[in-house]
Scaffold this motif. Structure first.
Motif, PDB file in Angstrom:
ATOM      1  N   ASN A 117       0.832  -1.204   0.000  1.00  0.00           N
ATOM      2  CA  ASN A 117       0.000   0.000   0.000  1.00  0.00           C
ATOM      3  C   ASN A 117       0.866   1.253   0.000  1.00  0.00           C
ATOM      4  O   ASN A 117       0.568   2.247   0.665  1.00  0.00           O
ATOM      5  N   SER A 118       1.929   1.233  -0.785  1.00  0.00           N
ATOM      6  CA  SER A 118       2.937   2.277  -0.802  1.00  0.00           C
ATOM      7  C   SER A 118       2.365   3.674  -1.052  1.00  0.00           C
ATOM      8  O   SER A 118       1.772   3.947  -2.107  1.00  0.00           O
ATOM      9  N   VAL A 119       2.559   4.543  -0.083  1.00  0.00           N
ATOM     10  CA  VAL A 119       2.184   5.945  -0.250  1.00  0.00           C
ATOM     11  C   VAL A 119       3.084   6.596  -1.294  1.00  0.00           C
ATOM     12  O   VAL A 119       2.641   7.403  -2.116  1.00  0.00           O
ATOM     13  N   VAL A 120       4.374   6.240  -1.269  1.00  0.00           N
ATOM     14  CA  VAL A 120       5.318   6.841  -2.217  1.00  0.00           C
ATOM     15  C   VAL A 120       4.936   6.486  -3.651  1.00  0.00           C
ATOM     16  O   VAL A 120       4.905   7.354  -4.533  1.00  0.00           O
ATOM     17  N   ARG A 121       4.617   5.228  -3.908  1.00  0.00           N
ATOM     18  CA  ARG A 121       4.216   4.838  -5.267  1.00  0.00           C
ATOM     19  C   ARG A 121       2.946   5.550  -5.682  1.00  0.00           C
ATOM     20  O   ARG A 121       2.811   5.984  -6.836  1.00  0.00           O
ATOM     21  N   ASP A 122       2.010   5.699  -4.769  1.00  0.00           N
ATOM     22  CA  ASP A 122       0.765   6.389  -5.075  1.00  0.00           C
ATOM     23  C   ASP A 122       1.031   7.846  -5.439  1.00  0.00           C
ATOM     24  O   ASP A 122       0.446   8.384  -6.382  1.00  0.00           O
ATOM     25  N   LEU A 123       1.958   8.492  -4.713  1.00  0.00           N
ATOM     26  CA  LEU A 123       2.278   9.891  -4.985  1.00  0.00           C
ATOM     27  C   LEU A 123       3.014  10.071  -6.310  1.00  0.00           C
ATOM     28  O   LEU A 123       2.828  11.071  -7.007  1.00  0.00           O
ATOM     29  N   VAL A 124       3.846   9.094  -6.668  1.00  0.00           N
ATOM     30  CA  VAL A 124       4.684   9.242  -7.855  1.00  0.00           C
ATOM     31  C   VAL A 124       4.017   8.702  -9.114  1.00  0.00           C
ATOM     32  O   VAL A 124       3.994   9.358 -10.160  1.00  0.00           O
ATOM     33  N   TRP A 125       3.484   7.477  -9.043  1.00  0.00           N
ATOM     34  CA  TRP A 125       2.939   6.819 -10.223  1.00  0.00           C
ATOM     35  C   TRP A 125       1.425   6.612 -10.155  1.00  0.00           C
ATOM     36  O   TRP A 125       0.776   6.384 -11.178  1.00  0.00           O
ATOM     37  N   GLY A 126       0.867   6.642  -8.943  1.00  0.00           N
ATOM     38  CA  GLY A 126      -0.498   6.176  -8.736  1.00  0.00           C
ATOM     39  C   GLY A 126      -0.481   4.677  -8.520  1.00  0.00           C
ATOM     40  O   GLY A 126       0.290   3.956  -9.160  1.00  0.00           O
ATOM     41  N   LEU A 127      -1.306   4.193  -7.586  1.00  0.00           N
ATOM     42  CA  LEU A 127      -1.328   2.762  -7.278  1.00  0.00           C
ATOM     43  C   LEU A 127      -2.301   2.027  -8.185  1.00  0.00           C
ATOM     44  O   LEU A 127      -3.464   2.420  -8.311  1.00  0.00           O
ATOM     45  N   PRO A 128      -1.866   0.948  -8.834  1.00  0.00           N
ATOM     46  CA  PRO A 128      -2.830   0.106  -9.547  1.00  0.00           C
ATOM     47  C   PRO A 128      -3.738  -0.579  -8.537  1.00  0.00           C
ATOM     48  O   PRO A 128      -3.395  -0.670  -7.350  1.00  0.00           O
ATOM     49  N   PRO A 129      -4.886  -1.057  -8.967  1.00  0.00           N
ATOM     50  CA  PRO A 129      -5.798  -1.708  -8.016  1.00  0.00           C
ATOM     51  C   PRO A 129      -5.189  -2.979  -7.437  1.00  0.00           C
ATOM     52  O   PRO A 129      -4.348  -3.631  -8.072  1.00  0.00           O
ATOM     53  N   VAL A 130      -5.616  -3.310  -6.245  1.00  0.00           N
ATOM     54  CA  VAL A 130      -5.220  -4.582  -5.633  1.00  0.00           C
ATOM     55  C   VAL A 130      -5.768  -5.730  -6.467  1.00  0.00           C
ATOM     56  O   VAL A 130      -6.920  -5.700  -6.919  1.00  0.00           O
ATOM     57  N   ARG A 131      -4.924  -6.725  -6.706  1.00  0.00           N
ATOM     58  CA  ARG A 131      -5.373  -7.952  -7.365  1.00  0.00           C
ATOM     59  C   ARG A 131      -5.556  -9.006  -6.284  1.00  0.00           C
ATOM     60  O   ARG A 131      -4.587  -9.537  -5.740  1.00  0.00           O
ATOM     61  N   GLU A 132      -6.803  -9.290  -5.964  1.00  0.00           N
ATOM     62  CA  GLU A 132      -7.093 -10.308  -4.964  1.00  0.00           C
ATOM     63  C   GLU A 132      -6.886 -11.691  -5.575  1.00  0.00           C
ATOM     64  O   GLU A 132      -7.395 -11.993  -6.649  1.00  0.00           O
ATOM     65  N   HIS A 133      -6.140 -12.540  -4.886  1.00  0.00           N
ATOM     66  CA  HIS A 133      -5.958 -13.911  -5.346  1.00  0.00           C
ATOM     67  C   HIS A 133      -7.086 -14.812  -4.850  1.00  0.00           C
ATOM     68  O   HIS A 133      -7.184 -15.963  -5.267  1.00  0.00           O
ATOM     69  N   ASN A 134      -7.924 -14.269  -3.960  1.00  0.00           N
ATOM     70  CA  ASN A 134      -8.996 -15.060  -3.339  1.00  0.00           C
ATOM     71  C   ASN A 134      -8.449 -16.350  -2.736  1.00  0.00           C
ATOM     72  O   ASN A 134      -8.973 -17.457  -2.942  1.00  0.00           O
ATOM     73  N   LEU A 135      -7.364 -16.175  -2.005  1.00  0.00           N
ATOM     74  CA  LEU A 135      -6.706 -17.225  -1.232  1.00  0.00           C
ATOM     75  C   LEU A 135      -6.367 -16.647   0.126  1.00  0.00           C
ATOM     76  O   LEU A 135      -6.205 -15.421   0.274  1.00  0.00           O
ATOM     77  N   HIS A 136      -6.244 -17.509   1.123  1.00  0.00           N
ATOM     78  CA  HIS A 136      -5.683 -17.046   2.385  1.00  0.00           C
ATOM     79  C   HIS A 136      -4.809 -18.137   2.982  1.00  0.00           C
ATOM     80  O   HIS A 136      -4.921 -19.319   2.645  1.00  0.00           O
TER      81      HIS A 136
END
Length: 413
Positions: A161-180
């Protein structure tokens, strides 16, 4: 010899990637500060495995690796103990890094060793980043407490959940693997469990595995069970009971390990990433390391290890570079990307593919899949031969130490 910048490099996030980056830079004489949003680093989870490149990196950046974990031989099996693949490392790697090449330890122990290696004054806690401004000759980093620093380079190592990446590039959406995963560790070992083995078993729908560990001079074992789990579904209310229910399909030592584990040593985490690894990591005076740029499913057993090796390569490629010279810095960061992007992207892709193949194919196809895995050499070729060879090749690229220049991009491939 480094041209010493007037201000320290700012590494954001004190997980494995951030601590390794700070240690590597310090080791080659680059002033550095490691900014962490909490008072001190906090281990996210309880179990971890490392491969030889991470161990080499830790040793070179000043971490005490003496008796750091259990060196294990690894096998993939079906639920009835038919061997599907034996993980094979080159004899030279086994000779140097221990039997089997797969190292089990607890995550808190890893953090403790890495934090202990940090020189005084490098780690700065309670610093949550809220803004960045790349001014060309330096970057201004702003924190939630309304303070700021200037730096010749920012390394975003602040996780998925990188704040730095969000500020610089924007964060792509989370890809849920639907596993735990539900996992834990114990030092109360059943007779059938060796602390020098890693056994990864699969039934039609569940993975149930255990790996030897070493912790403060004691032999033990970590274990985990992994299954399909809708990301929107609440977690099981009783993790231990749920894990025991999943272990019923497997040899009895799995249930014994779980039963022998205290509740405070059991942890759950959903599996997710940010999709494929980007081909470009750096922009101006900002770059990235670890989960901030290549969050990885634990199916690779390599997320923390790759993060640590990122830090090593940042120290190695920036060694001797005038960080005030934007052109020189840009070339060094491009070299860092050439050494890391293809490898990390391959590991993220492999981990995602394994999770899909073992847990998300339609039920009618599972018997065919299992028969194929049981009676073909597919598993041996992929996880037994090719992936260990790919990981071992990283040792050649890393070279003997941080002060030996990394190879050219063509040699790294």
């Amino acid at each position: 010899m480094n041209t010493t910048p007037t201000e320290p490099v700012a590494v954001i996030g004190a997980g494995p990637a951030g601590i390794a980056t700070a240690l590597a830079m310090y080791a080659v004489g680059i002033p550095v500060r490691l900014y962490e949003r909490y008072r001190e680093p906090r281990a996210a989870g309880n179990i971890v495995n490392l491969w030889p490149p991470a161990l080499h990196a830790l040793e070179q950046i000043g971490v005490d690796v003496d008796d750091i974990g259990a060196f294990c031989e690894s096998e993939f099996r079906n639920a009835h103990d038919k061997v599907r693949a034996h993980v094979l490392f080159p004899p030279s790697v086994i000779e140097k890094y221990g039997n089997g090449g797969f190292i089990g330890l607890t995550r808190p122990d890893l953090y403790e060793r890495m934090v202990d290696a940090l020189p005084p004054g490098v780690l700065v806690g309670h610093k949550e980043v809220v803004g960045l401004e790349d001014q060309g000759d330096r970057v201004v980093v702003r924190f939630k407490d309304e303070t700021s620093v200037t730096t010749p380079l920012v390394v975003g190592a602040d996780g998925i959940n990188s704040v730095v990446r969000d500020l610089v590039w924007g964060l792509p959406p989370v890809r849920e693997h639907n596993l735990h995963v539900i996992g834990g560790y114990t030092f109360d070992l059943p007779a059938a469990v060796s602390p020098r083995e890693a056994i990864i078993r699969h039934s039609r729908t569940v993975q149930a595995s255990h790996t030897g560990i070493r912790s403060k001079g004691r032999d033990g074992s970590e274990w985990w069970v992994l299954e399909a789990w809708d990301a929107n579904k609440p977690a099981p209310t009783d993790l231990k009971s749920h894990a025991l229910s999943l272990a019923k399909e497997f040899p009895p030592e799995m249930a014994e390990l779980i039963a022998n584990t205290s509740e405070d040593h059991i942890f759950r985490w959903p599996i997710r990433d940010r999709g494929p690894v980007p081909t470009v990591w750096s922009k101006g005076r900002v770059t990235f390391a670890g989960d901030a740029v290549h969050a990885t499913s634990p199916y690779a057993a390599y997320g923390a290890g790759m993060s640590i090796v990122d830090g090593y390569f940042l120290g190695q490629t920036l060694n001797g570079v005038d960080l005030g010279d934007l052109t020189a810095l840009g070339k060094a960061l491009a070299h860092y990307e050439e050494l890391r992007v293809e490898h990390t992207a391959g590991q993220v892709k492999l981990a995602y593919m394994l999770g899909r193949n073992f847990h998300h194919i339609p039920a009618p196809m599972r018997p065919l899949r299992d028969a194929f895995f049981d009676h073909s050499k597919f598993m041996q070729k992929t996880v037994g031969d090719s992936n260990p060879a790919e990981i071992s090749a990283q040792l050649d690229i890393m070279g003997p130490n941080l002060h030996t220049p990394a190879p050219s991009a063509s040699a790294a491939r």
